[in-house]
Design a protein around this motif. Sequence first.
Motif, mmCIF file in Angstrom:
data_model
loop_
_atom_site.group_PDB
_atom_site.id
_atom_site.type_symbol
_atom_site.label_atom_id
_atom_site.label_comp_id
_atom_site.label_asym_id
_atom_site.label_seq_id
_atom_site.Cartn_x
_atom_site.Cartn_y
_atom_site.Cartn_z
ATOM 1 N N GLU A 5 0.834 -1.209 0.000
ATOM 2 C CA GLU A 5 0.000 0.000 0.000
ATOM 3 C C GLU A 5 0.868 1.258 0.000
ATOM 4 O OE1 GLU A 5 -3.855 -1.752 2.505
ATOM 5 O OE2 GLU A 5 -2.109 -0.896 3.548
ATOM 6 N N PHE A 6 1.950 1.241 0.776
ATOM 7 C CA PHE A 6 2.824 2.405 0.830
ATOM 8 C C PHE A 6 3.480 2.651 -0.529
ATOM 9 C CE2 PHE A 6 6.763 4.708 1.722
ATOM 10 C CZ PHE A 6 6.289 5.732 2.530
ATOM 11 N N ALA A 7 3.962 1.591 -1.152
ATOM 12 C CA ALA A 7 4.599 1.740 -2.465
ATOM 13 C C ALA A 7 3.599 2.237 -3.497
ATOM 14 C CB ALA A 7 5.204 0.408 -2.900
ATOM 15 N N ALA A 8 2.358 1.735 -3.431
ATOM 16 C CA ALA A 8 1.330 2.186 -4.371
ATOM 17 C C ALA A 8 1.017 3.660 -4.156
ATOM 18 C CB ALA A 8 0.069 1.340 -4.212
ATOM 19 N N ALA A 9 1.020 4.096 -2.887
ATOM 20 C CA ALA A 9 0.722 5.496 -2.587
ATOM 21 C C ALA A 9 1.803 6.425 -3.103
ATOM 22 C CB ALA A 9 0.547 5.676 -1.078
ATOM 23 N N GLN A 10 3.037 5.931 -3.199
ATOM 24 C CA GLN A 10 4.156 6.762 -3.663
ATOM 25 C C GLN A 10 4.427 6.618 -5.159
ATOM 26 O OE1 GLN A 10 5.258 8.828 -1.429
ATOM 27 N NE2 GLN A 10 4.161 7.821 0.244
ATOM 28 N N TRP A 11 3.626 5.807 -5.832
ATOM 29 C CA TRP A 11 3.900 5.438 -7.218
ATOM 30 C C TRP A 11 4.038 6.644 -8.140
ATOM 31 C CZ3 TRP A 11 5.365 2.288 -10.952
ATOM 32 C CH2 TRP A 11 4.849 2.424 -12.235
#
Length: 330
Positions: A5-11
Amino acid sequence: MNAHEFAAAQWTRATGAGVDPHEYRRVTGALASVDGWGPALVAAARAHLTRADQAGSTVSAGEHLLMAARWFHLATLAPHPQAARAAAEADRALGRALTVLEPGARRVSGDGFTGWLRGPGDAPATVVVVPGLDSAKEEFLDLASALLARGLAVFAVDGPGQGVLADTTTLRPDYEQVVGRVIDALGVPRIGLVGLSLGGYFAARAAALEPRVRAAATVSGPFRLDWGQLPPPVRDILARRTGGPDAARAFTGHVDLSALAPRIAAPLLVVDGGQDVIPGVTNGEPLARLAPHGTHLAVPHGDHLLGNARADWLPRLADHMSHALTAAPA
């Protein structure tokens, strides 16, 4: 929030900053937890440093160093023990890259700021690129390139609590004081400001209170913040960057452009993404409406910092700054 989720939010923030999307997926796809974010991204940055050392040309070396600077900066977006070191390495990689690629670039530092001045010595104007809450001068290299391509000089700055200064200083609301010292240090007659995220507030405030600012633009900048509605992750970052929860609450209370917007005499472009909806954050439409020469550019599908929609705003913003600064009377 788990690692996925964190990586997706920073994508879109990461790809908007210029990292390769496929590399981003490889690096972040293997994360078991958010705790691994910093070390994994630092490792990606160091791989680019190795490529720079092994490059067959100075151009290739410089390009790898710029990419290393991006990765080191992105490593700071999640708290980890080596975050301050990553910020320092981002700063160092950017300096090495500019030394190789742009020998005319020069480091300029002063009380509460440091950065790199790039572009022709006879440029008609200089644009100061102001980062936000947890961004830094290494994040907006593509914006700098767009401004440089239009013949402007660019000063990419870290101010108090930002980038390489985050470990030794704290954010301050009166950023016009920083901008004033930057203008004094640069010694150039025409200055524009581009502020991104919280940097949009800093840029708008400085444009209202520093009469030497000739043009301004904001991207995803807050018009007002409401501490009681801000989500916990934003509160946590504010607390880290201001010196604690009490300082963060006090800082948030200053972020309100209602009285300052009518005082912005310079041409102002306000860019907002329609998908940028953060509780407790009022986006920039009131700023554009209240500023005497304000224009609002709303991109319906844009998210925070509009990394998913750069073609919809970046050329227009660069043109706005070029036209406003070259047309402004001396």
